[in-house]
Design a protein around this motif. Sequence first.
Motif, PDB file in Angstrom:
ATOM      1  N   ASP A 109      62.483  78.355  32.042  1.00  0.00           N
ATOM      2  CA  ASP A 109      61.225  78.163  32.756  1.00  0.00           C
ATOM      3  C   ASP A 109      61.521  77.389  34.029  1.00  0.00           C
ATOM      4  OD1 ASP A 109      58.663  77.629  33.647  1.00  0.00           O
ATOM      5  OD2 ASP A 109      58.133  76.302  31.972  1.00  0.00           O
ATOM      6  N   GLN A 110      61.281  78.011  35.176  1.00  0.00           N
ATOM      7  CA  GLN A 110      61.538  77.372  36.471  1.00  0.00           C
ATOM      8  C   GLN A 110      60.322  76.534  36.847  1.00  0.00           C
ATOM      9  OE1 GLN A 110      64.543  77.843  38.167  1.00  0.00           O
ATOM     10  NE2 GLN A 110      63.896  76.179  39.504  1.00  0.00           N
TER      11      GLN A 110
ATOM     12  N   MET B 184      67.962  66.790  40.354  1.00  0.00           N
ATOM     13  CA  MET B 184      68.117  67.523  39.095  1.00  0.00           C
ATOM     14  C   MET B 184      67.339  68.833  39.176  1.00  0.00           C
ATOM     15  SD  MET B 184      69.639  67.001  36.124  1.00  0.00           S
ATOM     16  CE  MET B 184      69.623  67.450  34.400  1.00  0.00           C
ATOM     17  N   ALA B 185      67.990  69.939  38.801  1.00  0.00           N
ATOM     18  CA  ALA B 185      67.308  71.233  38.789  1.00  0.00           C
ATOM     19  C   ALA B 185      66.146  71.200  37.813  1.00  0.00           C
ATOM     20  CB  ALA B 185      68.282  72.344  38.409  1.00  0.00           C
ATOM     21  N   ARG B 186      65.076  71.949  38.146  1.00  0.00           N
ATOM     22  CA  ARG B 186      63.891  71.964  37.304  1.00  0.00           C
ATOM     23  C   ARG B 186      63.870  73.203  36.418  1.00  0.00           C
ATOM     24  NH1 ARG B 186      59.859  68.522  38.156  1.00  0.00           N
ATOM     25  NH2 ARG B 186      59.473  69.154  35.998  1.00  0.00           N
ATOM     26  N   ALA B 187      65.004  73.521  35.855  1.00  0.00           N
ATOM     27  CA  ALA B 187      65.103  74.591  34.861  1.00  0.00           C
ATOM     28  C   ALA B 187      64.936  73.973  33.481  1.00  0.00           C
ATOM     29  CB  ALA B 187      66.446  75.299  34.986  1.00  0.00           C
ATOM     30  N   GLU B 188      63.880  74.350  32.777  1.00  0.00           N
ATOM     31  CA  GLU B 188      63.586  73.780  31.468  1.00  0.00           C
ATOM     32  C   GLU B 188      63.306  74.903  30.474  1.00  0.00           C
ATOM     33  OE1 GLU B 188      60.639  70.717  31.625  1.00  0.00           O
ATOM     34  OE2 GLU B 188      61.510  69.775  33.415  1.00  0.00           O
ATOM     35  N   ARG B 189      63.192  74.517  29.201  1.00  0.00           N
ATOM     36  CA  ARG B 189      62.861  75.472  28.122  1.00  0.00           C
ATOM     37  C   ARG B 189      63.838  76.641  28.090  1.00  0.00           C
ATOM     38  NH1 ARG B 189      57.883  74.121  30.690  1.00  0.00           N
ATOM     39  NH2 ARG B 189      56.963  72.393  29.522  1.00  0.00           N
ATOM     40  N   LEU B 190      65.115  76.314  27.987  1.00  0.00           N
ATOM     41  CA  LEU B 190      66.155  77.328  28.000  1.00  0.00           C
ATOM     42  C   LEU B 190      66.193  78.100  26.692  1.00  0.00           C
ATOM     43  CD1 LEU B 190      67.072  75.337  30.344  1.00  0.00           C
ATOM     44  CD2 LEU B 190      69.365  76.263  29.933  1.00  0.00           C
TER      45      LEU B 190
END
Length: 498
Positions: free
Chosen positions: A24-25, A1-7
Amino acid sequence: MARAERLRISFRSDPATSMVVGWDQMMGDNPVLYYDTQSHQGDVVSYANQQGVDSQNDYAGMQNKFVRLQDLSPNTIYYFVIADSEGVSQEYSFETLPDDSKERISIIAGGDSRNYREARQAANLMVGKLHPHVVMFGGDMTGGDTAKQWIRWMNDWQLTTSPSGRMTPIIATRGNHEYSNTSIVALFDVPTESNYYSLPIGGNLAQLYTLNSLIPAGGDQAEWLEDELIRSHENVYWQLAQYHFATRPHTSRKAENNDQWHYWSKLFFNYGVDLVVESDAHVVKTTYPIRPSKKRGSQQGFIRDDKRGTVYIGEGCWGAPLRDNNDDKKWTRASGSFNQFKWIFIDREGIEVRTVKTDNSEEVGNECITDRFCVPSNINIWNPSTGDVLYIEQNKDVRYIGESDSNLKVEVLDFNATSKDDKKEIKWITKNENDTVNFELQKAKSLGKRYTTIATVNGQGSSQEKNYYCFIDKDDSAESAYRLKKISSQGVTLFYLR
């Protein structure tokens, strides 16, 4: 799973053809955004388009990445995923705004989400249920502008995204609890370092001016605002503005903002701004249409003007500590003190403003997920004695400027600048001119630059039906911009731009 959060998603240019996707990467390398007008449920190879990161920064404890999508189709849903060395994110979606003024627009507007997370989260969840085209956010996202608070704020903002991944863009404004312009730039990728900018909404349906209350209201900001108003006010159906400080707060805990009154409110009236959204005071208010005035019947520099005035709404309450609404004016339509935001519908015929109480968002129905203009069950819309909907009707009467009708009949029928023999010939024609009018001709090296007066011309008086003027500018420049200032003995002014 990609760790791209807080979009989060936002705009740097026309909302009908662009979108900025930020996140937030947390971990992983080489993130790429894959997008398409069809859902592919995260199957990366099936998306028709891909784009890498355009801008990035380390700020507020986050590795902020931004992809600036351009040349999108208006009024279109796009599905996207973010893929990095760790994997692929869930699929999200956003919808570009229409570019046709025949389309209706839904907006949520509010601000001050500072301290109370439960109230903030409730308001965010309500956004997800009402699914507006855009959120106008008036600043003071956090209480102290710290990394810990911003990470919590971004976590809470995810509640504006529906369970299916449908996101709502934010048009962000700086508040006094954003301690520098950098916070808004770094976290929302706004188009200017100054934090003031203008965006079209729905083609020529509306123009939105976002201003910065934390820098001087006059000077460069006021000049920019006037230039933007000159360019837009005759070409759009509606004009909206947002900024943080309430010019005339509806609580005694807050001081008056006279610079905003002097530099902004007068321009709003002069150029026909219809609706202004303010924050900061942590109370609820709507006004009747008002205009700047110090004549008899006015209060705190405003007087009610149902035909030509500007409506002001606000003032915060997205989760900040509530204050007493103890400073109503003669021209106040209604005021209160509770957690809320404004829900605004705009079309060619009018603007509708509702005040939504946000504390009961979990009880509000989900039946309107696919219809932005549906009113869901159990929603709590404030209904003061003046009514639950504030209506602003379309009225394109020519607006006058100043206090005295006797000096407002002069019309400038034509104002143009043409090159001739390496010189600029500036001409204008007036009608109904009286004996007290004169003109200042101002010039800038290009649009958006500072104007200086290059000539003062006395009016010719009322002996003729029409008066003709010509000025030769020997210092010609192909990029020069000109504007004409009409001045009466009462100080009445109006600008024209070519």
